[in-house]
Design a protein around this motif. Structure first.
Motif, PDB file in Angstrom:
ATOM      1  N   SER A 166       0.841  -1.200   0.000  1.00  0.00           N
ATOM      2  CA  SER A 166       0.000   0.000   0.000  1.00  0.00           C
ATOM      3  C   SER A 166       0.871   1.244   0.000  1.00  0.00           C
TER       4      SER A 166
ATOM      5  N   LYS B 113      -4.827   7.677  -4.897  1.00  0.00           N
ATOM      6  CA  LYS B 113      -5.487   8.486  -3.876  1.00  0.00           C
ATOM      7  C   LYS B 113      -6.477   9.442  -4.531  1.00  0.00           C
TER       8      LYS B 113
ATOM      9  N   GLY C 147      -2.942  -1.011  -7.066  1.00  0.00           N
ATOM     10  CA  GLY C 147      -3.371  -0.089  -6.036  1.00  0.00           C
ATOM     11  C   GLY C 147      -4.169   1.062  -6.608  1.00  0.00           C
TER      12      GLY C 147
ATOM     13  N   GLN D  17      -5.550   2.342   1.632  1.00  0.00           N
ATOM     14  CA  GLN D  17      -5.617   2.142   0.188  1.00  0.00           C
ATOM     15  C   GLN D  17      -6.274   0.809  -0.147  1.00  0.00           C
TER      16      GLN D  17
END
Length: 252
Positions: free
Chosen positions: A170, A194, A191, A175
């Protein structure tokens, strides 16, 4: 290219014409003495884009603020850039604007309007519309958001959103990860950036949402790279309304 040769020929003909008039036929003399005219490839006027001069549409609930550049700590050769901060219900985005782009926030114009210093400079004209498009995308992102829908076409192709991953680490707390099953023997885990949220309304559909359009579409492109659409069976990962033209099978 042939103009100097024509002038030399015409000059020599003019000098010798006093002694002899039978060097060339008379119908060739006007063509040789006439200067070469420059030709253009087209006669139509260029059509200029009007995107840069269009005012920005700022809806209610969104604040648009321009921060003047700070020259502290900058060299004399570096042009300071102003910063635009845009706040809305879905978040806050900021963007640096080139020094030759001016933003007029007069209420009589119907919204913030962009102008450039030199309208004859090709780089400034190119960045004029680009800067305006980026700012409008940021305004739309903090008010309504941007989205991308990925379709998984193929036997067993599907995606899921997981809270943890085994193959990647992460990058920030909390996440989440997208787990792809697209025909590989190993799991494909990515991933989620953001600010981007992912959901699976169906096993073969993946919905990405976020305020910044560039981040959303780049993440969608990274997912698509794992199984690009192929033109023989039509299998692969399609983004939004993307389609592919099928080809006939190769017969040996």
């Amino acid at each position: 290219m042939f103009a100097p040769a024509r002038r030399r020929c015409a000059h020599s003909i003019a000098k010798s014409s006093a002694h002899s008039t039978d060097l060339l036929p008379s119908f060739l003399l006007p063509a040789l003495s006439r200067p070469a005219a420059s030709r253009t490839f087209t006669t139509t006027a260029p059509c200029q884009s009007k995107i840069g001069s269009a005012p920005l549409s700022v809806p209610s609930g969104v604040t648009f603020r321009v921060i003047a550049p700070s020259t502290k700590g900058r060299g004399s050769r570096v042009q300071a850039m102003s910063t635009v901060e845009i706040k809305g219900p879905l978040g806050e985005l900021s963007m640096e604007v080139p020094h030759y782009v001016n933003i007029n926030q007069d209420a009589a114009l119907g919204g913030p309007t962009l102008t450039i210093q030199d309208s004859t400079d090709a780089k400034q004209k190119a960045m004029w519309g680009t800067t305006r498009a980026y700012l409008q995308n940021h305004i739309l992102g903090v008010s309504e958001g941007h989205s991308a829908i990925l379709r998984f076409v193929g036997v067993g192709f599907r995606a899921s959103v997981e809270n943890s991953a085994t193959t990647v680490e992460s990058e920030y707390p909390g996440q989440k990860f997208v787990n792809l099953k697209v025909g590989y023997s190993h799991p494909v885990e990515l991933g989620i950036p953001k600010g981007v949220t992912a959901s699976t309304p169906q096993p073969t559909r993946l919905l990405l949402e976020g305020p910044e359009k560039e981040v959303v579409m780049q993440f969608a492109a990274n997912i698509k790279k794992w199984r690009k659409p192929e033109p023989y069976k039509g299998k692969g990962i399609f983004v939004n309304g993307e389609t592919i033209k099928l080809k006939n099978k190769k017969i040996k």
